[in-house]
Scaffold this active site. Sequence first.
Site, PDB file in Angstrom:
ATOM      1  N   HIS A 100      38.781  43.432  49.834  1.00 35.53           N
ATOM      2  CA  HIS A 100      39.725  42.956  48.705  1.00 35.53           C
ATOM      3  C   HIS A 100      39.733  41.730  48.324  1.00 35.53           C
ATOM      4  CE1 HIS A 100      43.537  44.536  46.136  1.00 35.53           C
ATOM      5  NE2 HIS A 100      42.754  43.673  45.516  1.00 35.53           N
ATOM      6  N   ASP A 155      43.037  40.153  49.620  1.00 34.33           N
ATOM      7  CA  ASP A 155      43.498  40.018  48.138  1.00 34.33           C
ATOM      8  C   ASP A 155      43.379  38.657  47.512  1.00 34.33           C
ATOM      9  OD1 ASP A 155      44.103  40.485  45.544  1.00 34.33           O
ATOM     10  OD2 ASP A 155      46.229  41.001  45.894  1.00 34.33           O
TER      11      ASP A 155
END
Lengths: 304, 424
Positions: free
Chosen positions: B60, B305
């Site tokens: 991610h 992320d």
Amino acid sequence: MKFEKKDLLDLKSLSVDEINLILDTAKSFHEILERPIKKVPTLRGKTVANLFFEPSTRTKLSFELSVKRLNADLINFSSSTSSVLKGESLIDTARNIMSMKVDALIVRHSSAGAAHILARELPISVINAGDGAHEHPTQGLLDLYSIKEKKGKIASLNVAIIGDIMHSRVARSDIWGLSKLGAKVKVCGPPTLIPKDIEKMGVKVTYFIEEALSGCDVVIMLRLQRERQKTAFISTIEEYREFFALSEEKLKLAKPDAIIMHPGPVNRGVELPVALADSSRSIILEQVTNGIAVRMAVIYLLLT
Amino acid sequence: MAILIKKGKLVDPASGCEDILDILIEGEIIKKISENIKVKGAKVIDADGRIVIPGLVDMHTHLRQPGREDEETIQSGTLAAAKGGFTTVCCMPNTVPCIDNPVVVSYIFCEAMKNAKVEVFPIGAISVARKGKRLSEMGRLKKAGVVGFSDDGRWVVNSQLMRRAFEYAKMLNIPVISHCEDPFLSEDGVMNEGYYSTILGLSGIPGEAEKVAVFRDISLLELTNSRLHIAHLSCRDSLELVKKAKKENLRVTSEVTPHHLTLSDEAVKSFDTNTKVNPPLRSREDVQALKMGLKEGVIDVIATDHAPHSKEEKELEYPEAASGVIGLETALSLVVKEIVEPGLLTLKEAIARLTINPSRILGIDRGEIKEGGIANVAIVNLSKKWCVEEKDFLSLSKNSPFIGWTLPAKVEFTIFKGKVVYKD
């Protein structure tokens, strides 16, 4: 005692001693306001900037007068549009104004934390004149001052704060200040306008105005922030009025000498009927006068 | 030239190996793993006292190219990855233009071939322009090389469209990665809804915004018998739903970020916009629950992320600032500090969540060290402390909430396909 903080950003971080110092200092300035010449030379040569990024009448004028009564110079910056839309950031704007060699910034902004961000970035004093729904410390202080003036004390008083708690920076500053000085605070409003976990601030929550008013010494009515109603926190103004507005009848539940306060501007006829706002129970206009004394005290303590 | 890594402690979760071994790399391949390898003419790296782990896999990442090359590029993002010990990153499709067609996929592979320091696998969009209206050409995207599908940053609100995405993904045998957030419940929210949002006067996002979305997605998973991977889990309640679904043998996996494992919503007190992330930092109880979820295996993966944002987007009032933090360069250190050092997971278990687990979910042959396998390796000094400083970030963006922190575990070498791509 000297006021050690660089800034006044919130009541949450003030000690009881610091609050009392501001209130005591305000008292001596209050006397000046009763004189024919309402001015002292204390801050001659200092410059203060009013930075208002949100519309305001009362608070802006109140700060302006406070600065002038202390003989400091004042410059005004107003912008109703967000700095983002203009292309200049809040920090840039403040840095530019600081470069004009001002000693303190008074900041009103629609975003919570705006004053904190400036205080962290800039070496000069920052006074929070209201940041989003976070805090409005000088309003909180002037409310404390006004209650103390009327009731002679704060400790053990029962205070009801009624209305749109969710969006109210005044409610938050009042809650911190009143709790620190020993008052018992109840907040009241529709469940949609009571923010989560507010009990952890040390207040009691009720959805019924009768319960909030019962036996209270001080009633603080909040403005229904109609501009924030886009997602329908309430159904209609009429229903809100029926459930949460103050009335002569409901006020009978409070102590006979209970006072009515409101941070303004009042939605006349929404949260507060005109007759009550103008009655002898109401100290709304005295709050406005006291605001000058309190703001003079804050500016004085930060700049000397 | 061949590389010989001497005397390091090989920690390879896939094989379970945790011994002091030498590793010989020739070309792009791991030639030999054994004790006391002797070979002439190889470049020797003394890994005595270090751990040798598979190059980390981040499923991610936001690389911002194409579209926001001022914030990150494939080059700068993969440099940052190499510094953090990552040799594989999967880039999310919220680029401009969006990764919703094979042309953009090819562009990314092409840029990566020219400029990337480590390997890049794109994630394709579920819907055209991530608008949630029409399915992207998922089959063609898969053929072009995407390893997963996601409308990351946006939940697919239309349940029928999501159902069809699951069905297509089943045929293609790659997972649907869901950013679980009911946009009506999160509305204008900028932080977790709770005591701190109340005292700070910031609009809150309840945990239920995630929970109801997780529930819907698990329901559709059950209907379609496809594969669901839940991105950046943030709260306890949604974790319980994943746990239950796993018990029922549904093919669901989940990830957590290092920042959600480290910080709670109390950090927002500072109004530092580097604490603004989506999903928001949750309560301390949630952080604790996430750690337990990781321990119990409800959470399979730790993913960064990594979300670079320029100063222009972060040096703003809290509600106006962009959401997201960079994470590639601090991820491993935070995991060691928050998860390994307190004894929540063994080092090997923690490394599994950063290597072999994401590789298996995505169906890529990465995340392990084996003879004949690709030579993606990181060498880490676990006891070496380092201070996170803004100037040291290789990412083009500096939006980290950990600036000023002292962290354990310094990556000293990162080797990608047999070449040293980062050296401390």
